[in-house]
Write an enzyme that holds these catalytic residues in place. Structure first.
Site, short mmCIF file in Angstrom:
data_model
loop_
_atom_site.label_atom_id
_atom_site.label_comp_id
_atom_site.label_asym_id
_atom_site.label_seq_id
_atom_site.Cartn_x
_atom_site.Cartn_y
_atom_site.Cartn_z
N LYS A 55 0.95 -1.20 -0.09
CA LYS A 55 0.00 -0.13 0.10
C LYS A 55 0.88 1.26 -0.14
O LYS A 55 1.61 1.30 0.95
CB LYS A 55 -0.85 -0.09 1.39
CG LYS A 55 -1.67 1.35 1.37
CD LYS A 55 -2.59 1.31 2.60
CE LYS A 55 -3.50 2.62 2.46
NZ LYS A 55 -4.53 2.34 3.69
N LYS B 172 -2.39 -1.39 -3.96
CA LYS B 172 -3.36 -0.20 -3.77
C LYS B 172 -2.37 0.88 -3.71
O LYS B 172 -1.17 1.17 -3.24
CB LYS B 172 -3.93 -0.24 -2.27
CG LYS B 172 -4.76 0.79 -2.17
CD LYS B 172 -5.40 0.74 -0.71
CE LYS B 172 -5.92 2.01 -0.28
NZ LYS B 172 -6.48 1.93 0.98
C1 PBG Z 1 -7.26 3.67 5.71
C2 PBG Z 1 -7.57 3.29 4.19
C3 PBG Z 1 -7.55 4.42 3.27
C4 PBG Z 1 -8.01 3.67 1.92
C5 PBG Z 1 -8.60 2.61 2.46
N1 PBG Z 1 -8.15 2.06 3.61
C6 PBG Z 1 -6.96 5.75 3.13
C7 PBG Z 1 -5.78 6.00 3.70
O1 PBG Z 1 -4.72 4.90 4.04
O2 PBG Z 1 -5.36 6.86 4.01
C8 PBG Z 1 -8.08 4.21 0.63
C9 PBG Z 1 -9.08 3.77 -0.08
C10 PBG Z 1 -9.58 4.90 -1.36
O3 PBG Z 1 -8.68 5.82 -1.40
O4 PBG Z 1 -10.56 4.53 -1.97
N2 PBG Z 1 -6.68 2.63 6.23
#
Ligand code: PBG
Length: 331
Positions: A201, A255
């Site tokens: 991520k 992601k």
């Molecule tokens: C939080 C999380 C995020 C997303 C999914 N879980 C945001 C972040 O890490 O700040 C992002 C998903 C999206 O932008 O659609 N842990």
């Protein structure tokens, strides 16, 4: 024998009719490729549209099962739930994440009661519950403290599993959290609750609309680069995946999606495990903005980006376009 060449070989023969193109398709989309993220809010009979995600809303728990039912009817196998925790319940220690009667747990139970045939995936991270918007506990300098956070995440995953979650998905990027979660789930008899690790991520600028949706945007102090990955790196992504698998992750995720297709392809090739990809909120917003500006056909943009994930090797895609795409494919 030498390979045929022009004019005996004409690649356009294979593109000369719709049936031919269909017959030769190397990859296909199916509604079962999608996981649909849903945002949940408090209240009764509520729909709260999200400004930066046109067409996406938060739903109160009583309306949520109806959305899950729509998804199931279209052949979507799983929904992913994200809560917008009321202001007063966001604290430094994220205590609300461990409340068995919190918004997400009520949402899980409502869907499991009304639509038992659909899978429910929940996010394991503290950002919807912390007053500062980080995914974990912070020290005085605002740094996220790894090991104390991991202990809470494992407890959070257990609370979600007890409420009926089928897949818990740690999105926090703490070190060691997958093993801690697996251990707690096994000890409590949740052998069949799967872990989908947000393994690679990235600290991305594409999460903006999501943070509006869960209400963490305005409050985030600093950024998440101390735990989420540097967009410059790919060898590190393979290491992250390897570690999460060694700790007991059943499935892994990359992601965001489209800007990271190379990562999806490398992960799938290197490990051959179920590899999911999250087409995140900023990607959705970008497609919607392009379509609204007349820069492209919305349906075609949606399907082209989704088939790209399949081509890269993804097993499935978390996408806010899941319902639209499933309708297009069923239509
Ligand atoms: C939080 C999380 C995020 C997303 C999914 N879980 C945001 C972040 O890490 O700040 C992002 C998903 C999206 O932008 O659609 N842990």
């Amino acid at each position: 024998m030498t390979a045929a060449s022009f004019p005996y070989l004409r690649m356009r023969r294979g593109r000369s009719a719709p049936w031919m193109r269909e017959m030769l398709a190397e990859h296909r989309l199916h509604p079962s490729d999608f996981i649909w993220p849903l945002f949940v809010c408090e209240g009764r009979d509520c729909e709260e549209p999200i400004g930066s995600l046109p067409g996406v809303s938060r739903w109160s728990v009583d309306r949520l099962a109806g959305k899950a039912k729509e998804a199931a009817a279209l052949g979507i196998p799983c929904v992913a739930l994200f809560p917008n925790t009321p202001e007063g319940l966001r604290t430094g220690d994220a205590g609300e994440a461990l409340n068995p009667d919190n918004l997400i747990c009520r949402a899980i139970r409502a869907i499991k009661d009304a639509v038992p045939e659909i899978g429910v995936l929940t996010d394991v991270a503290l950002d919807p519950y912390t007053s500062h918007g980080h995914d974990g506990l912070t020290d005085e300098q605002g740094n996220v403290i790894n090991d104390d956070t991991v202990a809470i995440l494992a407890h959070q995953a257990l609370v979600q599993a007890e409420a009926g979650a089928d897949i818990v998905a740690p999105s926090d990027m703490m070190d060691g959290r997958v093993a801690a979660i697996r251990e707690v789930l096994e000890a409590a008899g949740h052998q069949n609750v799967a872990i989908m690790a947000y393994a690679a991520k990235y600290a991305s600028a594409f999460y903006g609309p999501f943070r509006e949706a869960v209400g963490s945007q305005g409050r985030l102090k600093g950024d998440k680069r101390g735990y989420q990955m540097n967009p410059a790196n790919i060898d590190e992504a393979l290491r992250e995946v390897e570690l999460d698998l060694a700790e007991g992750a059943d499935f892994v995720m990359v992601k965001p999606g489209l800007p990271y297709l190379d990562v999806v392809a490398r992960v799938r090739d290197a490990f051959g495990v179920p590899t999911f990809v999250y087409q995140v909120s900023g990607e959705y917003a970008m497609i919607e903005a392009a379509a609204a500006a007349g820069a492209g056909d919305r349906d075609a943009l949606i399907l082209e980006t989704l088939i790209a994930f399949k081509r890269a090797g993804a097993t499935g895609v978390l996408t806010y376009h899941a319902l639209d795409a499933a309708r297009l494919l069923n239509g």
